[in-house]
Design a protein around this motif. Structure first.
Motif, PDB file in Angstrom:
ATOM      1  N   GLY A 174       0.855  -1.276  -0.021  1.00  0.00           N
ATOM      2  CA  GLY A 174       0.088  -0.065  -0.224  1.00  0.00           C
ATOM      3  C   GLY A 174       0.790   1.262  -0.085  1.00  0.00           C
ATOM      4  N   VAL A 175       1.970   1.162   0.737  1.00  0.00           N
ATOM      5  CA  VAL A 175       2.927   2.476   0.712  1.00  0.00           C
ATOM      6  C   VAL A 175       3.680   2.694  -0.564  1.00  0.00           C
ATOM      7  CG1 VAL A 175       4.806   3.403   2.039  1.00  0.00           C
ATOM      8  CG2 VAL A 175       3.132   2.098   3.225  1.00  0.00           C
ATOM      9  N   ILE A 176       4.114   1.528  -1.172  1.00  0.00           N
ATOM     10  CA  ILE A 176       4.619   1.681  -2.473  1.00  0.00           C
ATOM     11  C   ILE A 176       3.737   2.336  -3.478  1.00  0.00           C
ATOM     12  CG2 ILE A 176       5.713  -0.020  -4.340  1.00  0.00           C
ATOM     13  CD1 ILE A 176       6.630  -1.852  -2.201  1.00  0.00           C
ATOM     14  N   ALA A 177       2.566   1.830  -3.382  1.00  0.00           N
ATOM     15  CA  ALA A 177       1.559   2.473  -4.332  1.00  0.00           C
ATOM     16  C   ALA A 177       1.354   3.815  -4.244  1.00  0.00           C
ATOM     17  CB  ALA A 177       0.125   1.726  -4.226  1.00  0.00           C
ATOM     18  N   GLU A 178       1.293   4.129  -3.087  1.00  0.00           N
ATOM     19  CA  GLU A 178       1.102   5.674  -2.547  1.00  0.00           C
ATOM     20  C   GLU A 178       2.218   6.300  -3.296  1.00  0.00           C
ATOM     21  OE1 GLU A 178      -1.403   7.575  -1.419  1.00  0.00           O
ATOM     22  OE2 GLU A 178      -2.623   6.041  -0.602  1.00  0.00           O
ATOM     23  N   VAL A 203       2.083   6.694   6.307  1.00  0.00           N
ATOM     24  CA  VAL A 203       3.377   6.213   6.189  1.00  0.00           C
ATOM     25  C   VAL A 203       3.905   7.009   4.880  1.00  0.00           C
ATOM     26  CG1 VAL A 203       5.154   4.261   5.802  1.00  0.00           C
ATOM     27  CG2 VAL A 203       2.805   4.354   7.321  1.00  0.00           C
ATOM     28  N   ALA A 204       3.417   6.546   3.740  1.00  0.00           N
ATOM     29  CA  ALA A 204       3.875   7.320   2.623  1.00  0.00           C
ATOM     30  C   ALA A 204       3.949   8.603   2.535  1.00  0.00           C
ATOM     31  CB  ALA A 204       2.900   7.001   1.380  1.00  0.00           C
ATOM     32  N   ASP A 205       3.216   9.558   3.390  1.00  0.00           N
ATOM     33  CA  ASP A 205       3.140  10.889   3.451  1.00  0.00           C
ATOM     34  C   ASP A 205       4.485  11.293   4.268  1.00  0.00           C
ATOM     35  OD1 ASP A 205       0.709  11.427   1.931  1.00  0.00           O
ATOM     36  OD2 ASP A 205      -0.346  11.666   3.966  1.00  0.00           O
TER      37      ASP A 205
END
Length: 231
Positions: A13-17, A217-219
């Motif tokens: 999910g983080v990678i996609a973001e 997390v991605a932010d």
């Protein structure tokens, strides 16, 4: 990079973001065989990337980026519900400063062969306890899969001392999972504050915060990338 009891898929999910934001990502496997050897592997991966690298580590992966982050082209460190050790400190010593999380009482021991030596010990989380300890804010059908897909960690990793502390010379960011039952949130806070990291805390987040709250997390990773690689 993933920590113990998980794999790179936990970052999906983080990678996609991040990819949607145009940020290049590489999610290497973590061997989970020992702090020195695992950090050397991650350092070698980072060194082969052309350009600046922001290393991201979850859980035990935080210890690895602390050591591997001394690689020349690493420009920043992001800790996600992670250990942030000092040079010369083991994870056991860092944890020992605070009350233990429930994880320690719910580990299952296994053995694996070592060439030329006696079998070594590795650990996973007891499957029945996995949802509550590792991923309490993740849907039950997902935790059932994660519980049986765990990657074990060599027990010796808890006693190895960190050979370096890259946060002393590289800027760092940290996400504290406030409802973590695997690593006491106070351990996360202490390490992050000692490192001078920019800290974000998610009050209800479990240890599996990269699965349950990938955008948050991605932010944070995006903030680190923007601060260290953009003119």
């Amino acid at each position: 990079m993933h920590g113990a009891f998980a794999d790179a898929g936990s970052w999906s999910g983080v990678i996609a973001e991040l990819q949607n934001q145009g940020i290049p990502v590489l999610a290497p496997p973590n061997p989970l065989r020992g702090l020195a050897s695992d950090a050397a592997y991650i350092a070698s991966v980072a060194a082969q990337i052309d350009g600046p690298v922001v290393l991201v580590g979850h859980s035990y992966g935080g210890a690895l980026i602390t050591v591997a982050g001394t690689t020349e082209n690493v420009v920043g460190l992001v800790y996600v519900a992670a250990y942030v050790p000092e040079q010369g400190e083991s994870l056991g010593e860092l944890q020992g400063r605070f009350p233990l999380a429930p994880l320690g009482a719910n580990l299952k021991q296994w053995t694996y062969p070592v060439e030329g030596g006696e079998p070594a010990v590795e650990v996973t989380i007891e499957a029945a306890a996995f949802p509550e300890i590792f991923a309490a804010d993740v849907p039950a059908p997902v935790t059932k899969v994660l519980a049986v897909a765990q990657r074990p960690l060599a027990a010796a990793a808890f006693t190895e001392q960190a050979a370096a502390a890259a946060w002393r010379t590289k800027p760092s960011w940290a996400l504290v999972a406030g409802a973590d039952e695997a690593i006491n949130p106070d351990v996360q806070r202490f390490g992050a504050e000692r490192a001078g990291a920019k800290v974000v805390e998610l009050a209800g987040a479990s240890h599996a915060v990269a699965v349950s709250q990938p955008k948050a997390v991605a932010d944070l990773i995006h903030d680190a990338v923007r601060a260290t690689t953009e003119d």
